[in-house]
Scaffold this active site. Structure first.
Site: not given
Ligand code: AMP
Length: 273
Positions: A32-33, A172
């Site tokens: 996702g990231h 994702v």
């Molecule tokens: P985090 O590390 O959880 O703070 O997420 C960092 C960024 O990655 C944020 O903008 C989240 O929305 C995005 N993100 C987390 N999981 C996913 C995913 N499965 N698909 C797309 N973006 C994601």
């Protein structure tokens, strides 16, 4: 790839380049990231990512202490993704003694995650505003996975006239529908199998929406039925911009939910229309 630990180092690295895309993260990276990094790579001559487990967005009884971390692995993934700059400050660099300023976005933070996690979005908005001021990105990339977070950041950028374009990229998922999340690493094998219930519930609302159903309570009911036997913090069908709960769907809406599996809390959402 340059790794910057201090605000001064990050500012110096940023000063030497033109348009820049920023991907803010809390690390423990997954596809996702990396999809955000790939999008930023495609749209900007220079790409920066930040890795910062932001203490101010965690409540006192949340998972800050056990939040998963693996900086060496994250750095090699970002390097492979073609990221140019990685900002990885310590908490004391971002919040030195005497730090006293908070950005509060009202309205869109009242419900959903904001209702269950008081103070969460003030922590998010404040750290993202700091990251924007430090990195000065042309574009910043966020995931639809955290739908309310994206709405809050867009609103902050609009309300405060921050000179950054916010890009929100699709969620994702694993092949069984589970949205990728750093917190999925908390799940036992049994909980991991149960976790597909989030996407199943959202999909049942989406299927009814696609078949023409426009009554929001009917869609919420379909999700609650799919969640029988599980503990949900909320089940929502809300306006995609204001996040107000809807009676009828007559514009872009978002179905979202938060489910507890043991001590792990998972969130997910799907856009309707
Ligand atoms: P985090 O590390 O959880 O703070 O997420 C960092 C960024 O990655 C944020 O903008 C989240 O929305 C995005 N993100 C987390 N999981 C996913 C995913 N499965 N698909 C797309 N973006 C994601």
């Amino acid at each position: 790839m340059k790794i910057l630990k201090t605000i001064a180092e990050m500012r110096a690295a940023r000063a030497g380049v033109g348009e820049l895309g920023l991907v803010p993260t809390m690390g423990y990276l997954h596809e996702g990231h990396l999809s955000l990094a790939a999008r930023a790579r495609a749209e900007n001559p220079t790409v920066a990512a930040s890795i910062f487990v932001n203490p101010t967005q965690f409540g006192p009884n949340e998972d800050l202490a056990r939040y998963p971390r693996d900086l060496p692995r994250d750095l090699s993934l970002l390097e492979a993704a073609g990221v140019d700059l990685v900002f990885t400050p310590e908490p004391a660099e971002m919040y030195p003694a005497g730090f006293d300023t908070v950005i509060e976005v009202r309205g869109v933070t009242d419900g959903l995650e904001g209702a269950v996690r008081p103070g969460h979005f003030a922590g998010v908005a404040t750290v993202v505003a700091k990251l924007f001021n430090i990195v000065q990105p042309t574009r910043a990339y966020f995931g639809q996975k955290d739908a309310q977070q994206s709405v809050v950041i867009r609103k902050m950028v609009r309300d405060l006239d921050l000179p950054v374009q916010v890009v929100v990229a699709p969620t994702v998922r694993e092949s069984d529908g589970l949205a990728l999340s750093s917190r999925n690493s908390y799940l036992t094998p049994e909980q991991r199998a149960q976790a597909t219930v989030l996407y199943r519930a959202l999909s049942s609302a989406k299927a009814r929406f696609d078949a023409g159903e426009r009554d929001a309570e009917t869609l919420r009911h379909a999700m609650r039925e799919a969640l029988t036997g599980f503990t949900a913090d909320y089940v929502s069908v809300a306006d995609a911009e204001t996040l107000q709960e809807l009676d009828r769907l007559d514009g872009p809406a978002i179905a979202s939910l938060a489910v507890r599996l043991g001590s792990t809390r998972l969130i997910d959402n799907l856009l309707l229309g």
